[in-house]
Design an enzyme around this catalytic site. Structure first.
Site, short mmCIF file in Angstrom:
data_model
loop_
_atom_site.label_atom_id
_atom_site.label_comp_id
_atom_site.label_asym_id
_atom_site.label_seq_id
_atom_site.Cartn_x
_atom_site.Cartn_y
_atom_site.Cartn_z
N HIS A 85 0.83 -1.22 0.00
CA HIS A 85 0.00 0.00 0.00
C HIS A 85 0.86 1.27 0.00
O HIS A 85 0.37 2.34 -0.31
CB HIS A 85 -1.06 -0.02 1.12
CG HIS A 85 -0.59 0.32 2.50
ND1 HIS A 85 -0.27 -0.63 3.45
CD2 HIS A 85 -0.42 1.51 3.11
CE1 HIS A 85 0.07 -0.04 4.57
NE2 HIS A 85 -0.01 1.26 4.40
N ASP A 221 1.34 -7.69 2.36
CA ASP A 221 1.45 -6.25 2.08
C ASP A 221 2.92 -5.83 1.89
O ASP A 221 3.52 -5.19 2.75
CB ASP A 221 0.81 -5.48 3.25
CG ASP A 221 0.45 -4.05 2.85
OD1 ASP A 221 0.97 -3.57 1.83
OD2 ASP A 221 -0.33 -3.42 3.58
N SER A 647 4.10 2.22 8.44
CA SER A 647 3.85 1.23 7.41
C SER A 647 5.13 0.97 6.63
O SER A 647 5.81 1.91 6.22
CB SER A 647 2.78 1.72 6.44
OG SER A 647 1.54 1.36 6.95
N1 ARG Z 1 -4.84 0.75 7.86
C1 ARG Z 1 -3.58 0.85 7.20
C2 ARG Z 1 -3.07 2.28 7.26
O1 ARG Z 1 -3.61 3.06 7.99
C3 ARG Z 1 -3.63 0.33 5.81
C4 ARG Z 1 -4.38 1.18 4.82
C5 ARG Z 1 -4.32 0.64 3.42
N2 ARG Z 1 -5.08 -0.57 3.26
C6 ARG Z 1 -6.41 -0.60 2.97
N3 ARG Z 1 -7.00 -1.75 2.90
N4 ARG Z 1 -7.12 0.48 2.78
O2 ARG Z 1 -2.44 2.89 6.46
N1 GLU Z 2 -1.28 1.48 7.68
C1 GLU Z 2 -0.62 2.49 8.43
C2 GLU Z 2 0.42 3.24 7.60
O1 GLU Z 2 0.28 3.37 6.41
C3 GLU Z 2 -0.08 1.88 9.65
C4 GLU Z 2 -1.22 1.63 10.51
C5 GLU Z 2 -1.15 2.47 11.75
O2 GLU Z 2 -0.50 1.99 12.68
O3 GLU Z 2 -1.73 3.56 11.78
O4 GLU Z 2 1.35 3.83 8.12
#
Ligand code: ARG
Ligand code: GLU
Length: 712
Positions: A85, A221, A647
Site C-alpha cells: 500500500h 502487504d 507502514s
Molecule cells: N490501515 C492501514 C493504514 O492506515 C492500511 C491502509 C491501506 N489498506 C487498505 N485496505 N485500505 O495505512
Molecule cells: N497502515 C498504516 C500506515 O500506512 C499503519 C497503521 C497504523 O499503525 O496507523 O502507516
C-alpha cells in the site's frame, strides 16, 4: 536530555499495574537509556548496533519512503522493501490495460527491467544532534508566543547555516516534546528509486478494506524497490547509467520466525501521536468529534456500498474513495471504543489530580497551577469551531460535485486583464482534472450522499453557525435535485465544451453555477467564521500544551518519557504476542496460509485467491520458508507502539534480523495514538517468510532472494 536521567522503570500512571514495555517511540540517538530494558526483554544486540555515527548500524538500512511510509534496505545493492500500500501509487502509475501490474503483479527479472518512479524519493538519516540548548538560547517562560517563535526561528537559522557549511547533507531542526527539546537531523535524499517487484493485489491487498485494521489478517502487504546512485554512491536524478546504491548496512533476514513472548522492535518513521493531551481534549476527540466523523462517513459508505454492490463498474470507480474514507472511519471508531472501554478519560483525570497537587506543592511551579483550568476553558471555547470545521469538511466538501466545482473558482474569477498564458495553463490543468474526476464519478451516488449530508448538516449545526446557502434551503431533496440538474459540473460534455470554448460569457456562467456557489459559500463561512478562531485558540493551546509537557517531565524526573511522534526516525519495542480483545475471546499471535484458503470467496473481490497460490498451498510447496510447525505463516501481531507512517517499517528480532514488515494495527487498540495500553494495542506485520515465499516460489524471482542475506 536532562529529563532522561537515571533509568528506573516506574509504574506508568496509565497502565494497569503491570510493568512491561510496549509503549514508547524512542529517539535512536538516545537509545542507550533503553538498552538495559531492551536487553532484559531479550535483545542480544546493543543500542550502538541500532544507532551509531561511528560505524555502520541498523539505522543505515532504514529510509523514509515516499514521504509517508518507511522502507528498509535488504541487500548490498540497494534492494528495498516496503508495503504494497506504500508502493501502490507507483505501481498504479506503471499500470495500464496491457500491463496491469496492480492486478497481476510485476517482477523485474533483471535490473534492466526495473521501472523508474519519477517523484519517488527515499531519505536516509545520517546523524542527529541535540541542539535544545542552542535553539532555546534567549527564551524565557514569560515571553509572548510571537517573540518566542521569532527568537527560535532566528536561532534555528543560525545553527542550520553553520552546520550546512561543514556537511553535504540536508540539515533540518525539529521540535520534540512539543517544543521543549530540539534535534538537528542530517539527511541524505536519493531520488532515483525504481520498482522491482510487487505481488498481485489479491496477495498484496488480500482482505482489502474488509480486513483493514482487523486481526486475524492475511495480507501479503509488500513491494520491492531499488535505490540507485551515481558512480560514487551519491544521490543523483534518474539516469540509466546510475548504479545500485551500496548501503553502509543492509538488514539480515531471519527464517526462524518468532514465538509468543519473543522480543521484537520496530524501526521507522511514525507520523503523529498525541500522548500527553489533557483529559478534556481526549474526551472531545474521542467522544464528540470522532463519533461525528464516524457517523457521517458510515452513512456515506453505506450509500457507496449499495451502489458498488449493484454494478462492477461503480465498484471500481469508488474503490479508492471507499478505501480512504473507510480507513479513517474504522480507525476512529476504534479510538472511541478503546478510550471508553479502557477508561482513558478517567485515567487522564486521575493523573491530572496528581499533577495539580504536585503543581501546588512548590512555589517555583507557579506556571503549572492554572494550566488544567485553562485547558478546560479553551477546549470548551474551541468546541463549536471544531464542530463547524468537522461539518464543513466531512459534510460540505464531501459532496463531490461541490469539491469539483471548487477547482474552477480561479477560472471563474478571470478578468480581461488576466494574461492569456495564465488562462491557458488553468484550462489545461482543469482538463486533466476533469478527465480523472469523471472517470470515477457516478452521479446517483453523489446525489444521494449530498441529500443525506445536507440533512445531517442542517440538523446538527445551529442556524447562526452555518454557511449561508444552507439557511436558504426549504426542502433538501428539492434543493439537491435543483443543484444537480442545474450545475454543469455533473456533465463531462458540458464541462469540456466550456473549457474548449472558454470566453468572457463563460466566466459569468461559471461564477453563477449553483455548485460553485455552494463551494464559495462553504469556503467563505470557513474563512470568515471559523479559521481565525481555530488558529488563535490553537496557538494558545499549543503554548499551554508545551508548558504542560514540561510540567509532566518535571513532575516525573525518574520516568523516561518519549516525545510524541513527529515523522522522525524512532525505535519502539515490545513482544511478539496475541491478545484478548474481549472477555472470552483470545487472538493467537500469527495467521497462516490456511486462513487465506478459509477466507477464499471467488464472488467477493477482497477474497479472491490466486490459483497459483492455491496450487502451492495444495502441494504444501513452502520450501525453506515454512515454519517449523510445517505451515506457512502469513502475518503476526506484537505489542509494539506504532502509528501511521510506520507502514513498511521493519520489525526485527533480538539479533536485529528482519522478521517482517509492519503494515497495520488492530482497531481495538488504535487509541494508542492518544493512550497506549499494552493489554490491547497490537501492531500487525507480514511475516518475512511469506514475503520471501511469494517472491521465490510464487513469482520465481529467485535472483532477488540470492541478493539478500538470509539467516536460516
Ligand atoms: N490501515 C492501514 C493504514 O492506515 C492500511 C491502509 C491501506 N489498506 C487498505 N485496505 N485500505 O495505512
Ligand atoms: N497502515 C498504516 C500506515 O500506512 C499503519 C497503521 C497504523 O499503525 O496507523 O502507516
Amino acid at each position: 536530555m536532562k529529563y532522561l536521567r537515571v533509568f528506573i522503570i516506574l509504574l506508568s500512571t496509565f497502565s494497569f499495574g503491570l510493568v512491561r514495555a510496549g509503549e514508547g517511540m524512542w529517539i535512536p540517538m538516545l537509545l542507550q537509556y533503553n538498552e538495559k530494558e531492551m536487553q532484559e526483554m531479550g535483545m542480544r544486540i546493543t543500542a550502538e548496533d541500532i544507532y551509531s555515527i561511528n560505524h555502520s548500524s541498523l539505522k543505515d538500512a532504514i529510509v523514509l519512503f515516499g514521504g509517508g511510509c518507511t522502507g528498509e534496505i535488504v541487500s548490498d545493492q540497494g534492494l528495498l522493501l516496503t508495503n504494497h500500500h506504500c508502493g501502490y501509487d507507483y505501481i498504479q502509475k506503471h499500470s495500464s490495460v496491457q500491463h496491469d501490474y496492480l492486478t497481476n503483479g510485476f517482477w523485474a527479472m533483471n535490473m534492466g527491467e526495473e521501472l523508474p518512479c519519477p517523484g519517488l524519493s527515499v531519505i536516509f538519516l545520517r546523524e542527529m544532534r541535540d541542539v535544545t540548548e542552542k535553539v532555546l538560547t534567549g527564551i524565557n517562560i514569560d515571553m509572548s508566543e510571537a517573540d518566542r517563535q521569532a527568537k527560535i526561528d532566528e536561532n534555528i537559522k543560525k545553527i542550520v547555516a553553520a552546520v550546512e557549511k561543514e556537511t553535504k547533507y540536508k540539515v533540518s531542526i525539529k521540535p520534540y516534546f512539543l517544543g521543549n527539546e530540539y534535534y538537528l537531523l542530517l539527511n541524505e535524499i536519493y531520488t532515483d528509486v525504481r520498482l522491482v517487484g510487487c505481488p498481485p493485489s489479491n496477495i498484496g491487498k488480500f482482505g482489502g478494506d474488509t480486513d483493514n485494521w482487523v486481526w486475524p489478517r492475511h495480507t501479503g502487504d509488500f513491494s520491492i524497490f531499488r535505490v540507485y546512485a551515481d558512480k560514487d554512491g551519491h544521490p543523483a536524478v534518474y539516469d540509466k547509467d546510475n548504479v545500485p546504491y551500496k548501503p553502509a548496512k543492509h538488514l539480515d533476514i531471519s527464517l526462524k520466525g518468532a514465538e509468543e513472548g519473543d522480543f521484537a522492535f520496530v524501526f521507522g518513521y511514525p507520523a503523529r501521536t498525541n500522548e500527553y493531551l489533557p483529559a478534556v481534549a481526549v474526551d472531545q476527540e474521542a467522544n464528540l468529534i470522532d463519533p461525528i466523523i464516524v457517523d457521517l462517513r458510515g452513512k456515506v459508505l453505506d450509500i457507496y456500498n449499495k451502489y458498488q454492490e449493484q454494478d462492477p463498474k461503480v465498484r471500481i470507480q469508488y474503490a479508492s474513495k471507499h478505501a480512504s474514507i473507510g480507513n479513517g472511519w474504522k480507525k476512529w471508531m476504534g479510538v472511541t471504543e478503546g478510550i471508553n472501554h479502557f477508561h482513558g478519560v478517567e485515567k487522564k483525570r486521575a493523573f491530572e489530580k496528581d499533577f495539580q497537587e504536585w503543581a501546588l506543592g512548590a512555589r517555583n511551579r507557579y506556571m503549572y497551577i492554572d494550566l488544567l483550568n485553562q485547558f478546560e476553558k479553551n477546549y470548551k471555547e474551541l468546541e463549536p469551531y471544531q464542530l463547524a470545521y468537522t461539518y464543513f469538511s466531512e459534510a460540505g466538501l464531501r459532496i463531490e460535485l461541490v469539491s469539483f466545482a471548487g477547482r474552477f473558482v480561479k477560472l471563474s474569477e478571470v478578468t480581461k486583464d488576466t494574461p492569456q498564458g495564465e488562462i491557458d495553463a488553468m484550462i489545461t490543468n482543469l482538463k486533466t482534472r476533469s478527465a480523472s474526476f469523471f472517470k470515477d464519478y457516478y452521479e446517483p451516488i453523489d446525489r444521494e450522499v449530498a441529500a443525506m449530508l445536507l440533512k445531517e448538516y442542517l440538523k446538527a449545526q445551529p442556524a447562526d453557525f452555518r454557511p449561508d446557502f444552507l439557511n436558504g434551503i426549504k426542502d433538501v431533496d428539492e434543493y439537491v435535485d435543483n443543484l444537480f440538474n442545474k450545475s454543469i459540473f455533473t456533465d463531462e460534455a458540458k464541462v469540456n465544451e466550456l473549457l474548449d470554448n472558454f470566453n468572457a460569457k463563460n466566466v459569468k456562467k461559471l461564477a453563477n453555477d449553483p455548485a460553485l456557489k455552494v463551494y464559495q459559500s462553504l469556503i467563505g463561512f470557513y474563512r470568515n467564521e471559523v479559521y481565525d478562531h481555530i488558529s488563535s485558540l490553537n496557538a494558545t493551546i499549543d503554548r499551554q500544551r508545551r508548558i504542560y509537557m514540561k510540567g509532566q517531565m518535571d513532575m516525573q524526573p525518574d520516568k523516561r518519557l518519549f516525545p510524541d511522534a513527529n515523522f522522525t526516525l524512532r525505535v519502539t519495542y515490545g513482544k511478539v504476542e496475541g491478545f484478548k480483545p474481549q472477555d472470552g475471546k483470545t487472538y493467537r499471535h500469527f495467521t497462516t496460509l490456511e486462513g487465506i484458503i478459509e477466507k477464499e470467496n471467488p464472488d467477493i473481490y477482497d477474497y479472491v485467491v490466486e490459483p497459483r497460490l492455491k496450487q502451492l498451498y495444495n502441494n504444501k510447496d513452502y520450501g525453506r520458508y515454512a515454519d517449523k510447525d510445517g505451515t506457512m505463516h502469513v502475518a503476526f501481531t506484537a505489542s509494539v507502539h506504532t502509528t501511521g507512517g510506520n507502514s513498511g517499517s521493519p520489525i526485527l528480532n533480538a539479533d536485529g534480523q528482519l522478521l517482517g514488515l509492519n503494515f497495520d494495527r488492530c482497531w481495538e487498540g488504535t487509541m494508542s495514538d492518544l493512550l497506549y495500553d499494552p493489554a490491547i494495542c497490537r501492531n500487525i506485520s507480514v511475516d518475512i517468510r511469506y514475503v520471501l515465499f511469494i517472491i521465490d516460489k510464487f513469482a520465481g524471482a529467485h535472483h532477488l532472494i540470492e541478493e539478500m542475506t538470509i539467516v536460516e
